[in-house]
Design an enzyme around this catalytic site. Structure first.
Site, PDB file in Angstrom:
ATOM      1  N   ASP A 139       2.306  11.098  -7.585  1.00 41.37           N
ATOM      2  CA  ASP A 139       0.936  10.757  -7.159  1.00 41.37           C
ATOM      3  C   ASP A 139       0.280  11.990  -6.581  1.00 41.37           C
ATOM      4  O   ASP A 139      -0.903  12.201  -6.715  1.00 41.37           O
ATOM      5  CB  ASP A 139       0.864   9.749  -5.984  1.00 41.37           C
ATOM      6  CG  ASP A 139       1.804   8.596  -6.073  1.00 41.37           C
ATOM      7  OD1 ASP A 139       2.022   8.128  -7.190  1.00 41.37           O
ATOM      8  OD2 ASP A 139       2.300   8.159  -5.002  1.00 41.37           O
ATOM      9  N   HIS A 195       4.468   8.929  -3.705  1.00 39.07           N
ATOM     10  CA  HIS A 195       5.430   9.302  -4.749  1.00 39.07           C
ATOM     11  C   HIS A 195       5.145  10.768  -5.088  1.00 39.07           C
ATOM     12  O   HIS A 195       3.986  11.180  -5.068  1.00 39.07           O
ATOM     13  CB  HIS A 195       5.203   8.530  -6.054  1.00 39.07           C
ATOM     14  CG  HIS A 195       5.417   7.061  -5.998  1.00 39.07           C
ATOM     15  ND1 HIS A 195       4.431   6.181  -5.659  1.00 39.07           N
ATOM     16  CD2 HIS A 195       6.497   6.304  -6.297  1.00 39.07           C
ATOM     17  CE1 HIS A 195       4.894   4.933  -5.732  1.00 39.07           C
ATOM     18  NE2 HIS A 195       6.155   4.987  -6.115  1.00 39.07           N
TER      19      HIS A 195
HETATM   20  C1  XUL Z   1       6.301  -1.366  -7.033  1.00 35.47           C
HETATM   21  C2  XUL Z   1       6.320  -0.877  -5.648  1.00 35.47           C
HETATM   22  C3  XUL Z   1       6.370   0.590  -5.488  1.00 35.47           C
HETATM   23  C4  XUL Z   1       7.266   1.050  -4.393  1.00 35.47           C
HETATM   24  C5  XUL Z   1       7.453   2.541  -4.337  1.00 35.47           C
HETATM   25  O1  XUL Z   1       6.223  -2.741  -7.166  1.00 35.47           O
HETATM   26  O2  XUL Z   1       6.263  -1.638  -4.715  1.00 35.47           O
HETATM   27  O3  XUL Z   1       5.072   1.060  -5.315  1.00 35.47           O
HETATM   28  O4  XUL Z   1       6.801   0.640  -3.147  1.00 35.47           O
HETATM   29  O5  XUL Z   1       7.922   3.068  -5.529  1.00 35.47           O
END
Ligand code: XUL
Ligand code: CO
Length: 450
Positions: free
Chosen positions: A111, A108
């Site tokens: 992150d 992300h």
């Molecule tokens: C949340 C989840 C996230 C997504 C990316 O449950 O799975 O980490 O994979 O935003």
């Protein structure tokens, strides 16, 4: 190690590169089943499995739970929200990937790099970290599986991002996704994922659902248009999840998401990133979610983890259940393998597995379980009994009449007439237990052969 920090330090000095030692090895930091070069159905395991580690759990999850403080030991991280700390963390991550033989990663935006006081400052921070990530990808021979934007942690998204009642959250989401998409392209990502963590409702008493769904559709159209504008050729994916933290997400499962995409003219533009624990939270099996995505030719990628039966939340355990990994790999092989997708360990260690070495134990356990799942799935396909049973079950549809019906060349009245010619043959047996025993037989054969 090269890079922007100028620091050349081994962060996991106690762990050497994990290698394949075979099923008899008692070395916990080795692979018993994952042999990257070993060919299955004519392709190396590495290319079948396309493993990725996720940055958020691996590097940013301190293992706190709702009742307790973080426990993870992270000597490479000084706990600050500074760019130099972000760069050092990234170096530790790439060392981890190399030592664990993991060739891909996912992140992300938030992150990776600290948010700044303004959008511009956040973008500058991200650019600096992404420049370093590009160098590290090159020096370690690692690729980006997919990137995403965190549209759920900041308080401005408490009511939703694209689906928020205030246009401000929508606009901020546009700014974040525009940038995250651009850096994903810069890093050569083969996909971009949208998980709508707060794109749903908490209570319908304050929610105009029809409006929120339209806002989300507009947003997804603009994201896809921008991807085209900047020349991003990877897969755009939605990751269904039923709830948590919301009461209900608009992309609650594969079927609901496909329906949403179809309703708003987005089918074929977005595919699905299916996660096991999200499937089970939705009350489905992973097998079912994969089958639905595959049937719509929309299986993009997989978030590989598993839940904890009996615990009604997203525990994101590492996938160590061989029956599960077999089912997943059977679905992947049956649809001809991944193209842009892969197996992303969206998984976290238990809070008690707090030492740095546990990062390796956890990923190696997941990789070995998937390697075994792949071997078993290939054996099931080579054996052919399951496939042939499933196919012959539909034999009566191969008749001229069956074809005519499927081509839309018959009316209900014609079919009603044909019914008079049926002599009420007894139906065939489903033989579920026999089929389940065949799977067990083939698992046992593979384990014996190892
Ligand atoms: C949340 C989840 C996230 C997504 C990316 O449950 O799975 O980490 O994979 O935003
Ligand atoms: Co996920």
């Amino acid at each position: 190690m090269s890079g922007g920090t100028g620091i050349s330090k081994e962060h996991f000095a106690a762990v050497s590169r994990l290698v394949y030692e075979g099923p008899d090895s008692h070395n916990a930091l080795s692979f018993r089943h994952y042999d990257a070069e070993h060919c299955v159905e004519g392709k190396p395991m590495r290319d079948h499995l396309r493993f990725a580690a996720c940055y958020w759990h691996t590097m940013r999850n301190g293992l706190a739970d709702p009742f307790g403080a973080p426990t993870a030991e992270t000597p490479w991280d000084d706990g600050s929200e500074r760019v130099d700390n972000a760069l050092r963390r990234l170096e530790a991550f790439f060392e981890f990937l190399s030592k664990c033989q993991i060739g891909r990663w996912c992140f992300h935006d938030r992150d990776l790099a600290p948010a700044g006081a303004t959008i511009k400052e956040s973008e500058r921070n991200l650019d600096e970290v992404v420049r370093h990530a590009a160098q590290l990808q090159k020096s370690h021979g690692v690729e980006l599986l997919w990137g995403t934007a965190n549209l759920f942690s900041h308080p401005r998204y408490m009511h939703g991002a694209a689906t928020g009642p205030s246009i401000d959250s929508f606009l901020h989401a546009c700014a974040q996704v525009r940038k995250a998409l651009e850096v994903t392209r810069e890093l050569g990502g083969s996909g971009y994922v949208l998980w709508g963590g707060r794109e749903g409702y908490t209570t319908l008493l304050n929610t105009d659902m029809a409006r929120e769904r339209e806002q989300l559709a507009r947003f997804l159209h603009m994201v896809a248009d921008h991807a085209r504008t900047i020349g991003f050729t990877g897969a755009l994916m939605i990751e269904p999840k039923p709830h948590e933290p919301t009461t209900h997400q608009y992309d609650s499962d594969a079927e609901a998401t496909l329906n949403f995409l179809r309703e708003f003219g987005l089918l074929g533009v977005y595919s699905l990133n299916i996660e096991t624990n999200h499937a089970t939270l939705a009350g489905h099996s992973m097998e079912q979610e994969l089958a639905i995505a595959s049937a719509a030719n929309a299986l993009g990628s997989i978030d590989a983890n598993m839940g904890t039966p009996g615990l009604g939340w997203d525990t994101d355990r590492f996938p160590t259940d061989i029956y599960l990994t077999t089912q997943v790999m059977l679905a992947v092989l049956d649809r001809g393998g991944f193209s842009n997708g892969g197996l992303n360990f969206d998984a976290k260690r238990r809070r008690e597995s707090y030492q740095a070495a546990d990062l390796f134990h956890a990923h190696a356990a997941g990789m070995d379980a998937f390697a075994l799942g792949l071997r078993i799935a290939a054996r099931i396909r080579a054996d052919g009994r399951i496939d042939s049973f499933r196919r012959t079950r539909y034999d009566s549809w191969s008749t001229a009449l069956g074809k005519k019906i499927l081509e839309g060349a018959t009316t209900l009245a014609q079919c009603a007439l044909e019914a008079q010619k049926c002599h009420d043959k007894p139906p065939s047996s489903g033989r579920q237990e026999m089929l389940e025993a065949i799977i067990n037989d083939l698992i046992a054969k593979e384990l014996r052969a190892r």
